[in-house]
Design a protein around this motif. Structure first.
Motif, short mmCIF file in Angstrom:
data_model
loop_
_atom_site.label_atom_id
_atom_site.label_comp_id
_atom_site.label_asym_id
_atom_site.label_seq_id
_atom_site.Cartn_x
_atom_site.Cartn_y
_atom_site.Cartn_z
N LYS A 56 0.86 -1.18 0.00
CA LYS A 56 0.00 0.00 0.00
C LYS A 56 0.89 1.23 0.00
N TYR A 58 1.25 4.58 1.64
CA TYR A 58 0.82 5.46 2.73
C TYR A 58 2.04 5.87 3.54
N LYS A 81 -9.08 1.63 3.51
CA LYS A 81 -8.32 0.53 4.12
C LYS A 81 -9.15 -0.22 5.15
N ASN A 83 -8.28 -3.77 7.49
CA ASN A 83 -7.50 -4.97 7.78
C ASN A 83 -7.88 -5.49 9.15
N ASN A 305 -8.65 -5.82 3.07
CA ASN A 305 -7.52 -5.82 2.13
C ASN A 305 -6.57 -6.97 2.49
#
Length: 464
Positions: A56, A58, A81, A83, A305
């Protein structure tokens, strides 16, 4: 204008090359593989674009998010996002939320929650004793029960024996250090933002786009990116590196910057470092990674994700779904999940065949409910990436410092990046490092100032 020769076209080498070339310097990047990106890359399989493990974009570091936006232009996606963590047979959101904790209430979770809370009571009190290893660090912050439930199994899967792992790894890789901190982050939006993000960026056509776009801009700036060129050695005369030798050619440079594994660099300059330092480089070990891709005849497999699996009751430490990062990488009516199986040095997993790992992954995916039965899977790929995670053993720092001291004695030779500095970092750190090193070089600073930058790089923190 000076000529900077960079070994490795991963994200660190490309970021440095990008900074130098856009500031009018001559840049040559040497890459042994047939494409750029290293592990920050993707590959194509039929109608799929697959990342080499989930990535990702970020960062909380200044300038990095605008950097991604500029490099990707119209192909920069903004992704919500989500998770979670799997333990005690339940999926817990991360960062933890009160609503999710309530929804996961069961006799088992209540009992284990009580055990964790009770054993963690000492963590609310100050302590002057410094933890000696990974195990002691988390026992102090979460108590014995919390450590066993949340950290022990994961550490064994990914890095090896927790008693042999440095405290430094715990500080770098785990964003929550204690029960009091976890409670603060759960209750405070500000504290949550320090360890996580609600959104991240992602390239429309796979993570490799970041590296391909950097390489393309380097070429537009008259730099060179040489693929399929394996470095065989670095010629050093006196205290200066004069050229890089590959299997095909010799390339002279005013500065040589390596992003290769630190022990590979020691091999490149072997006649010019002491036997003690060379032997110390061989003691620096890396874990390898096996990626198991399972292709499913369904539109979606996960609500997240990615999911981290904390215990050792399953072989994988994380499962991700490529489509949740970009719908442009996977056919609409199909999906693919990726299970990551880490192989620490000396692990019994080193003896498992690809097919044996595949079968264990399938069995464990059924165990945690991601796969109902094998008929959902119509194809699979097993891919191994060797030596990609630095292993922070108790004595790693002493060995690393010994090697770096000798490398730093060579006036115009630098080692950077995850592999080159044995630094367990993320993509944003690699980009920051590339730009900071580029600035250091263009300002013409003396090599004696380099250790100050190394300290900055050591202090990078992982943000989920």
């Amino acid at each position: 204008m000076k000529h900077y020769v960079i070994i490795g076209a991963g994200i660190s080498g490309l970021s440095l090359g990008h900074y130098l070339s856009k500031n009018g310097q001559k840049v040559t990047i040497i890459e042994k593989n047939n494409k750029v990106g290293g592990i920050s890359s993707s590959f194509s399989h039929k109608d799929f674009i697959l990342d080499i493990g989930p990535h990702k974009l970020y960062s909380q570091m200044q300038g990095i998010m605008p950097f991604f936006k500029t490099i990707l232009k119209q192909d920069n996606l903004i992704v919500k996002k989500k998770n979670s963590l799997f333990f005690l047979g339940k999926y817990f959101s991360f960062p933890l939320s009160i609503s999710n904790l309530i929804s996961n209430i069961s006799p088992k979770t209540v009992w284990n929650g009580f055990k964790i809370g009770f054993s963690a009571l000492p963590s609310f009190l100050p302590s002057s004793k410094k933890p000696a290893n990974y195990e002691e660090y988390f026992k102090r912050g979460f108590g014995k029960s919390g450590y066993k439930l949340l950290f022990e199994g994961y550490a064994k899967k990914v890095w090896g024996n927790p008693k042999d792992i440095s405290v430094e790894l715990a500080r770098k890789r785990i964003p929550v250090e204690s029960i009091p901190k976890a409670v603060m982050q759960m209750l405070s939006k500000k504290e949550k933002s320090k360890i996580s993000a609600d959104f991240f960026y992602y390239p429309k056509h796979g993570i490799v786009q970041v590296c391909e776009n950097l390489a393309e801009e380097i070429k537009q700036n008259k730099g060179r990116v040489l693929l399929n060129e394996e470095v065989k050695g670095i010629v050093v005369k006196g205290n200066k590196a004069v050229k890089v030798k590959t299997q095909k050619k010799e390339i002279e440079g005013d500065y040589i910057i390596s992003t290769s594994h630190i022990n590979a660099l020691a091999e490149f300059v072997k006649p010019n470092i002491s036997k003690e330092s060379y032997e110390a480089s061989k003691k620096l070990k890396y874990s390898s990674l096996v990626l198991v891709y399972l292709f499913l005849n369904k539109k979606k497999a996960l609500d997240e994700n990615w999911v981290f699996f904390l215990g050792d009751e399953v072989i994988f430490n994380r499962v991700s779904e490529q489509k949740s990062f970009s719908p442009y990488t996977v056919p609409e009516n199909k999906t693919v999940i990726c299970a990551e199986v880490t192989i620490p040095p000396g692990s019994t997993r080193e003896n498992l065949s690809d097919n044996e790992i595949l079968n264990i992954v399938k069995k464990d995916l059924r165990k945690v409910g991601i796969i109902k039965n094998e008929s959902e899977i119509y194809e699979s790929i097993v891919r191994k990436e060797d030596e990609i995670y630095p292993v922070y053993n108790i004595d790693y720092k002493a060995n690393l410092n010994l090697v770096l001291k000798e490398i730093n004695s060579i006036k115009n030779l630098l080692t950077i990046g995850r592999y080159g500095l044995f630094n367990y970092n993320n993509m944003d750190h690699c980009i920051d490092m590339g730009y900071i090193v580029g600035k250091f070089l263009l300002e013409g600073k003396e090599k004696s100032n380099w250790p100050e930058l190394e300290k900055r790089f050591e202090n990078y923190k992982i943000v989920d």
